[in-house]
Design a protein around this motif. Structure first.
Motif, PDB file in Angstrom:
ATOM      1  N   SER A 124       0.831  -1.212   0.000  1.00  0.00           N
ATOM      2  CA  SER A 124       0.000   0.000   0.000  1.00  0.00           C
ATOM      3  C   SER A 124       0.858   1.251   0.000  1.00  0.00           C
ATOM      4  O   SER A 124       0.535   2.244  -0.666  1.00  0.00           O
ATOM      5  CB  SER A 124      -0.926  -0.008   1.223  1.00  0.00           C
ATOM      6  OG  SER A 124      -1.803  -1.116   1.193  1.00  0.00           O
ATOM      7  N   THR A 125       1.963   1.220   0.737  1.00  0.00           N
ATOM      8  CA  THR A 125       2.880   2.368   0.763  1.00  0.00           C
ATOM      9  C   THR A 125       3.514   2.582  -0.600  1.00  0.00           C
ATOM     10  O   THR A 125       3.606   3.720  -1.091  1.00  0.00           O
ATOM     11  CB  THR A 125       3.977   2.153   1.823  1.00  0.00           C
ATOM     12  OG1 THR A 125       3.365   2.019   3.112  1.00  0.00           O
ATOM     13  CG2 THR A 125       4.942   3.327   1.850  1.00  0.00           C
ATOM     14  N   LEU A 126       3.949   1.501  -1.238  1.00  0.00           N
ATOM     15  CA  LEU A 126       4.539   1.612  -2.574  1.00  0.00           C
ATOM     16  C   LEU A 126       3.537   2.188  -3.565  1.00  0.00           C
ATOM     17  O   LEU A 126       3.877   3.064  -4.372  1.00  0.00           O
ATOM     18  CB  LEU A 126       4.997   0.235  -3.060  1.00  0.00           C
ATOM     19  CG  LEU A 126       6.250  -0.351  -2.422  1.00  0.00           C
ATOM     20  CD1 LEU A 126       6.428  -1.804  -2.827  1.00  0.00           C
ATOM     21  CD2 LEU A 126       7.474   0.471  -2.816  1.00  0.00           C
ATOM     22  N   LYS A 127       2.319   1.696  -3.496  1.00  0.00           N
ATOM     23  CA  LYS A 127       1.287   2.176  -4.421  1.00  0.00           C
ATOM     24  C   LYS A 127       1.040   3.664  -4.222  1.00  0.00           C
ATOM     25  O   LYS A 127       0.925   4.433  -5.188  1.00  0.00           O
ATOM     26  CB  LYS A 127       0.003   1.387  -4.208  1.00  0.00           C
ATOM     27  CG  LYS A 127      -1.107   1.753  -5.195  1.00  0.00           C
ATOM     28  CD  LYS A 127      -2.330   0.867  -4.990  1.00  0.00           C
ATOM     29  CE  LYS A 127      -3.419   1.241  -5.987  1.00  0.00           C
ATOM     30  NZ  LYS A 127      -4.643   0.404  -5.801  1.00  0.00           N
ATOM     31  N   LYS A 128       0.969   4.081  -2.988  1.00  0.00           N
ATOM     32  CA  LYS A 128       0.695   5.488  -2.674  1.00  0.00           C
ATOM     33  C   LYS A 128       1.841   6.390  -3.098  1.00  0.00           C
ATOM     34  O   LYS A 128       1.629   7.484  -3.629  1.00  0.00           O
ATOM     35  CB  LYS A 128       0.444   5.627  -1.176  1.00  0.00           C
ATOM     36  CG  LYS A 128       0.119   7.044  -0.736  1.00  0.00           C
ATOM     37  CD  LYS A 128      -0.153   7.088   0.766  1.00  0.00           C
ATOM     38  CE  LYS A 128      -0.458   8.515   1.222  1.00  0.00           C
ATOM     39  NZ  LYS A 128      -0.701   8.566   2.689  1.00  0.00           N
ATOM     40  N   LYS A 129       3.077   5.937  -2.899  1.00  0.00           N
ATOM     41  CA  LYS A 129       4.247   6.782  -3.152  1.00  0.00           C
ATOM     42  C   LYS A 129       4.682   6.792  -4.619  1.00  0.00           C
ATOM     43  O   LYS A 129       5.200   7.813  -5.107  1.00  0.00           O
ATOM     44  CB  LYS A 129       5.419   6.309  -2.296  1.00  0.00           C
ATOM     45  CG  LYS A 129       5.204   6.406  -0.798  1.00  0.00           C
ATOM     46  CD  LYS A 129       5.169   7.848  -0.324  1.00  0.00           C
ATOM     47  CE  LYS A 129       5.109   7.911   1.207  1.00  0.00           C
ATOM     48  NZ  LYS A 129       5.035   9.304   1.693  1.00  0.00           N
ATOM     49  N   LEU A 130       4.493   5.679  -5.313  1.00  0.00           N
ATOM     50  CA  LEU A 130       5.101   5.552  -6.636  1.00  0.00           C
ATOM     51  C   LEU A 130       4.128   5.646  -7.808  1.00  0.00           C
ATOM     52  O   LEU A 130       4.549   5.938  -8.928  1.00  0.00           O
ATOM     53  CB  LEU A 130       5.863   4.225  -6.730  1.00  0.00           C
ATOM     54  CG  LEU A 130       7.023   4.045  -5.737  1.00  0.00           C
ATOM     55  CD1 LEU A 130       7.716   2.712  -5.971  1.00  0.00           C
ATOM     56  CD2 LEU A 130       8.011   5.197  -5.835  1.00  0.00           C
ATOM     57  N   LEU A 131       2.849   5.404  -7.579  1.00  0.00           N
ATOM     58  CA  LEU A 131       1.891   5.495  -8.678  1.00  0.00           C
ATOM     59  C   LEU A 131       1.351   6.911  -8.793  1.00  0.00           C
ATOM     60  O   LEU A 131       1.095   7.574  -7.779  1.00  0.00           O
ATOM     61  CB  LEU A 131       0.726   4.534  -8.473  1.00  0.00           C
ATOM     62  CG  LEU A 131       0.971   3.060  -8.791  1.00  0.00           C
ATOM     63  CD1 LEU A 131      -0.312   2.271  -8.642  1.00  0.00           C
ATOM     64  CD2 LEU A 131       1.534   2.877 -10.184  1.00  0.00           C
TER      65      LEU A 131
END
Length: 222
Positions: free
Chosen positions: A27-34
């Motif tokens: 979820s953190t990756l999705k929020k930060k990178l997308l």
């Protein structure tokens, strides 16, 4: 000290812990990178540089989660301490292979000892090997996933429709990126992979937990 999964509750807690930290990171990756909002179509090079690592991380969680959770289930079955002849044939075969390996046998001698074990040790208490048994081959294609589930007596059929996505959208792209190939990736495709891996983790957790509750590792009485 490693955890011991003797009860369904023990297994449930381990599955939940494994799921929670991975979903938090995903979820953190999705929020930060997308990008937000997510759109279809080509993106600029800066955006692509962020999307490619997403694919490799999603794959890492796919492989890691399958390996961990199936190992948890195998350990749970092992700690039930049931007689060999009350377990599914896949577990009896696993115990027999362990026996021949411990005797350092190979070739015809290993074959004979394997059959002897299966014929003579049916009523003895089982202790199945569970450490370093699950092998994802560093490329968790769908056929490897099938083999893993079959080896521990679980059905892979609920995931059959996801085979193409796993092979082409996840493993193929991860391998291309890991080997330094240039590939175009759309934000929506990566977003779909994020949702896919969460769905798979939920489904696998529920299947393993239900198998433990139903004692699906046992031979059913006729």
């Amino acid at each position: 000290m490693s955890k011991q999964f003797r009860t369904v509750t023990d297994l449930q807690e381990a599955l939940s812990e494994e799921r929670v930290w991975r979903i938090r990171e995903i979820s953190t990756l999705k929020k930060k990178l997308l990008p937000n909002p997510i759109s279809r179509g080509r993106v600029n090079e800066d955006s692509l540089a962020l999307l490619r690592p997403c694919v490799t991380m999603i794959y890492a969680h796919w492989e890691g989660f399958v390996k961990k959770t199936t190992s948890f289930y195998l350990q749970f079955v092992s700690y039930q301490g049931l007689p060999h002849n009350s377990l599914l044939p896949v577990f009896l075969a696993m115990a027999a292979r362990k026996h021949t390996i411990e005797k350092s046998l190979s070739g015809p001698a290993a074959d004979r000892e394997f059959i002897k074990f299966m014929l003579e040790k049916g009523a003895t208490r089982s202790f199945l090997p569970y450490k370093n048994i699950i092998n994802t081959r560093d490329n968790l294609w769908f056929y490897v996933f099938q083999e893993i589930f079959e080896s521990i007596g679980l059905s892979w059929h609920p995931y059959e429709l996801k085979a193409k996505l796993i092979n082409t959208k996840l493993v193929d792209k991860r391998n291309a990126i890991a080997h330094g190939q240039y590939i175009d990736i759309e934000p929506q495709d990566v977003s779909d992979l994020f949702e896919f891996i969460i769905e798979m983790m939920d489904q696998i957790c529920e299947q393993i937990l239900q198998a433990a509750r139903d004692e699906a590792y046992k031979i059913k009485a006729i």
